[in-house]
Design an enzyme around this catalytic site. Structure first.
Site, mmCIF file in Angstrom:
data_model
loop_
_atom_site.group_PDB
_atom_site.id
_atom_site.type_symbol
_atom_site.label_atom_id
_atom_site.label_comp_id
_atom_site.label_asym_id
_atom_site.label_seq_id
_atom_site.Cartn_x
_atom_site.Cartn_y
_atom_site.Cartn_z
ATOM 1 N N ASP A 219 13.720 4.655 -11.551
ATOM 2 C CA ASP A 219 12.821 4.423 -10.424
ATOM 3 C C ASP A 219 11.965 5.670 -10.178
ATOM 4 O O ASP A 219 12.322 6.768 -10.605
ATOM 5 C CB ASP A 219 13.664 4.104 -9.178
ATOM 6 C CG ASP A 219 12.812 3.523 -8.061
ATOM 7 O OD1 ASP A 219 11.655 3.137 -8.330
ATOM 8 O OD2 ASP A 219 13.304 3.460 -6.925
ATOM 9 N N GLU A 220 10.855 5.516 -9.480
ATOM 10 C CA GLU A 220 9.951 6.623 -9.144
ATOM 11 C C GLU A 220 9.578 7.415 -10.407
ATOM 12 O O GLU A 220 9.580 8.644 -10.414
ATOM 13 C CB GLU A 220 10.603 7.560 -8.107
ATOM 14 C CG GLU A 220 11.138 6.887 -6.857
ATOM 15 C CD GLU A 220 10.051 6.471 -5.875
ATOM 16 O OE1 GLU A 220 8.866 6.524 -6.242
ATOM 17 O OE2 GLU A 220 10.401 6.059 -4.758
ATOM 18 N N GLN A 250 1.576 7.380 -5.794
ATOM 19 C CA GLN A 250 2.596 7.971 -4.928
ATOM 20 C C GLN A 250 3.275 9.168 -5.584
ATOM 21 O O GLN A 250 4.388 9.552 -5.214
ATOM 22 C CB GLN A 250 3.638 6.920 -4.541
ATOM 23 C CG GLN A 250 3.060 5.831 -3.656
ATOM 24 C CD GLN A 250 4.101 4.820 -3.253
ATOM 25 O OE1 GLN A 250 5.035 5.123 -2.524
ATOM 26 N NE2 GLN A 250 3.948 3.589 -3.730
ATOM 27 N N ARG A 600 4.006 4.033 4.781
ATOM 28 C CA ARG A 600 5.370 3.835 5.305
ATOM 29 C C ARG A 600 5.341 2.908 6.507
ATOM 30 O O ARG A 600 6.350 2.353 6.907
ATOM 31 C CB ARG A 600 6.021 5.154 5.756
ATOM 32 C CG ARG A 600 6.193 6.245 4.722
ATOM 33 C CD ARG A 600 6.856 5.796 3.479
ATOM 34 N NE ARG A 600 5.872 5.390 2.475
ATOM 35 C CZ ARG A 600 6.161 4.663 1.415
ATOM 36 N NH1 ARG A 600 7.377 4.252 1.205
ATOM 37 N NH2 ARG A 600 5.218 4.330 0.552
#
Length: 744
Positions: A219-220, A250, A600
């Site tokens: 992930d990420e 991001q 967010r």
DNA sequence: CATAGCCGCCTTTTT
DNA sequence: GGCGGCTATG
């Protein structure tokens, strides 16, 4: 219902595609709020449904907290047992403990944090007979870290460098690694570098792991560095069952080595990869998504991409100006109090800021307003003196070679072992070619040591030996034993009321050790120490406490809140002054950071800045962030220079009106706004001075120093001071009215 | 050898 | 403003 049924009935078609692609490489390009986490957990469930034994699945997350959540979510689908879910660093610790012998690493290694590293690099610089003035330890450490992240070992670096600084760095780097090796210690970067090299140099280990972890999920991925990339490549080399998920927009960790090319070049690394794009956003209202879209469109180095809203319009985004940071904090507290009074749960509210130092003023305002809050700052606890002291005992017990720990506690609490005694011990050790801890163990034999001193040292050695005899098994009781019998408890007790907090903190550490014992099958001191060394700020966030969350924009990654507040939208703060104004990549990362913050928010988003802010004790005029003008917010809806706002709601507006406007038009408008804001600044009827062409980032020419870039403008009307970095490399602060600067 | 007090340094984000 | 390290003093 099996997990696959669940996936079928509740996922969108692109999500289903990502979930049901079983074998071979898969790249999930997932925008914010696209349900990426859900896709990953469903995918784990789908793999298991497909007959993959859980223990053959390895999922890598960005934080321990994310790993814990993923374990829970997978468990809820009945799918977690046996799957390995952790961060890269935790995985590496396990690999090095298990297989490190092949790379000369003992399993009880210490993990060194910044403070420990700093001690070692200072020693390395000194050993290389270099001057700490010309070779500042922090610089050297940063340079070493960069090399390690790129997997450049000391020898490799030495052979490829030829300038003066590079050669000095090569020597320091090699010496630093030698010191760490002697102390049986690894720093954060070593965990990755050593694991990567171990995998590449030992095909048998890589083969074993490929057999164990037949399915890899990362992930990420946009925030992986080169070392992590190589580890992933090794782990997936045999089967190519690698699923990477992330969002280039991001990426916020370039400064610590994250390489966005990893995600951009995934298709080149795995040409047969299936690419799935998750572009719909299920999190935020269109009002919020539009400003996020407008902002990120200003990044040139990106593939154009839009956020596709799925929710109906909601609250307007509010931009508010305050007089100073105290007013900002008060306004924040007032607005949040109102929300809570209106029935909003504190847990659904978060405040984001660029730097940790900004939390204090907000905290004070919240205390006064009686707002329940938590500052999401996990590492702070472990940086307290008393905690570091106890941990140093524990580290020394687990790893006798840990000299940094030894030196910290040999005289803490004071037991009469001073500098002279230590010098004599070190002298003896170096003459006999033995490590310091061996000299400590042999204190009685050292002739240079007076009887009394030798006795004190021997007593200390015996104390540690005694602790070591009880070091097996659960950690909680050991922490208690060490605290009570080391004398630390007594010394804190002697402080009276001043020592109470410290005692409570150590007791909290003992509790957390007991908690570790309870949830771990085979608790061990080494494992406990290695786990807490990898504890991060974000890991401390506990949504179940019913508190408003205060955190940095970095820590906000991966989270979502109904109500989000982003404060301090000022030049110098966001973008931060330490980012190189000349480097558009740096600036773009700051923009992505704000993008992460904005996205967010689910329902309400409040953005604010202060016209004056105290910086290093001085109240200075601040310039609104350039990013404010990139949100596509109509000029009429932004706070003007003489507005006297005292509430977040004062300047709210409806972003949906602007939808459909071309991006060029938006940019022109933003440019117009920008000049309006950075133009002459008046306060209390003062005569405006013409500082408009001198905003940070602009290029200028000076009659003596030549061309340069403006770093900072301290607007004091006619006495404005300007800081310029000239192309000669030097930075100068000049009085604007005498500087004869020519805007370019 | 311990302690207090002072000086000077750095000061983004974090695994 | 905050911390670490150094020095002077007890």
């Amino acid at each position: 219902m099996t997990s696959n049924d669940a996936a079928q009935c509740r996922l969108t078609s692109s999500q289903q595609k990502a979930v049901s692609h079983i074998d071979g490489p898969l790249l999930v390009l997932a925008g914010p709020g696209s349900g990426k986490t859900r896709v990953i957990t469903f995918r784990i469930a789908a793999l298991i449904d497909h007959g993959v034994p859980p223990r053959n699945i390895c999922a890598i997350t960005f934080t321990n907290k994310a790993a814990e959540q993923m374990r829970q979510r997978a468990a809820a689908l009945g799918a977690s047992a046996g799957a390995h879910i952790s961060t890269f660093h935790s995985l590496c610790v396990r690999l090095l403990r298990r297989y490190g012998a092949a790379a000369g690493i003992k399993p009880n290694f210490s993990i060194y944090d910044d403070a420990d590293q700093s001690k070692c690099i200072k020693a390395a610089v000194r050993d290389c007979q270099l001057d700490t003035a010309n070779f500042p330890p922090s610089r050297m450490l940063a340079a070493v870290s960069t090399l390690k992240n790129k997997l450049i070992a000391p020898e490799a670096f030495k052979s490829r460098t030829n300038d003066f600084f590079g050669e000095a760095l090569a020597r320091v780097y090699a010496r630093y690694q030698r010191i760490l090796a002697d102390l049986n210690a690894l720093d954060f970067d070593d965990l990755l570098m050593k694991a990567a090299f171990m995998l590449e140099e030992n095909p048998n280990i890589a083969a074993q792991l490929a057999d164990r972890f037949r399915y890899l999920l990362i992930d990420e991925y946009q925030d992986t560095n080169h070392a992590q990339y190589r580890i992933a490549r090794s782990l997936a080399a045999a089967h190519h069952n690698i699923c990477a998920t992330g969002d280039p927009d991001q990426s916020i960790y370039r400064w610590r080595g994250a390489d966005i090319r990893n995600i951009l070049a995934f298709e080149e690394d795995y040409p047969d990869a299936l690419i799935v794009k998750l572009e719909e956003n299920f999190r935020s209202t269109p009002n919020i998504l539009e400003i996020a879209d407008n902002l990120i469109a200003h990044n040139k180095h990106r593939k154009p991409k839009r956020l596709v809203p799925t929710l109906p319009n909601g609250h307007a985004v509010a931009v508010t100006a305050f007089e100073d940071e105290y007013e900002e904090a008060r306004g924040l507290a007032r607005t949040i109090s109102d929300l809570i009074d209106a029935g909003v749960a504190p847990t659904d509210i978060a405040v984001f800021y660029r730097v940790n130092a900004m939390s204090r003023i907000v905290e004070e305002a919240f205390i006064r307003a009686r707002i329940p809050y938590q500052i999401v700052r996990g590492v702070e606890f472990y940086n307290r003196k008393e905690i570091r002291d106890v941990l140093a005992y524990l580290k020394l017990i687990a790893n006798p070679a840990d000299e940094v720990a030894l030196l910290r506690i040999i005289n803490t609490p004071a037991r009469g072992i001073g500098k002279t005694t230590l010098d004599r011990l070190a002298n003896y050790a170096s003459r006999h070619g033995i490590p310091l801890h061996n000299a400590v163990a042999r204190a009685a034999e050292i002739e240079a040591l007076p009887k009394a001193a030798a006795l004190k040292v021997a007593t200390f050695a015996a104390l540690i030996d005694k602790f070591r005899a009880s070091a097996e098994g659960p950690v909680g009781p050991l922490v208690e034993l060490v605290f009570n019998e080391s004398g630390l408890y007594d010394s804190l007790r002697a402080l009276g009321p001043d020592g109470r907090d410290a005692i409570e903190n150590v007791e909290e550490l003992a509790n957390s050790a007991a908690g570790y014992d309870g949830r771990t099958e085979e608790p061990s001191l080494v494992d406990f120490l290695q786990q807490i060394a990898l504890f991060s700020d974000a890991d401390a966030y506990d949504p179940s406490k019913g508190q408003v969350a205060l955190m940095t924009l970095h820590a906000a990654k991966g989270l979502e809140f109904d109500n989000a507040f982003i404060i301090g939208l000022e030049e110098g703060l966001l973008p931060h002054e330490r980012t190189d104004a000349d480097d558009e990549h740096d600036l773009e990362e700051e923009r992505r950071l704000l993008f992460v913050g904005i996205t967010r928010a689910k329902s309400r988003l409040h953005i604010s800045y202060a016209r004056y802010r105290t910086i290093r004790g001085q109240m200075l005029r601040s310039v609104p962030s350039q990013f404010l003008f990139e949100l596509g917010i109509p000029e009429s809806a932004l706070p003007s220079d003489d507005d006297d706002d005292d509430d977040f709601d004062a300047d709210s507006f409806d972003t949906t009106r602007g939808r459909g406007a071309g991006s060029n038009a938006r940019r022109d408008k933003a440019a117009g706004l920008s000049e309006g804001f950075s133009g002459p600044i008046t306060r209390g009827g003062e005569q405006p001075s013409d500082v408009a062409p001198f905003t940070p980032g602009r290029k200028v020419r000076h009659p003596h120093f030549g061309h340069g870039t403006i770093r900072k403008l301290i607007n004091l009307g006619p006495d404005s001071i300007i800081e310029v970095r000239f192309n000669t490399g030097q930075t100068k602060s000049l009085l604007l009215k005498y500087a004869h600067l020519e805007p370019l």
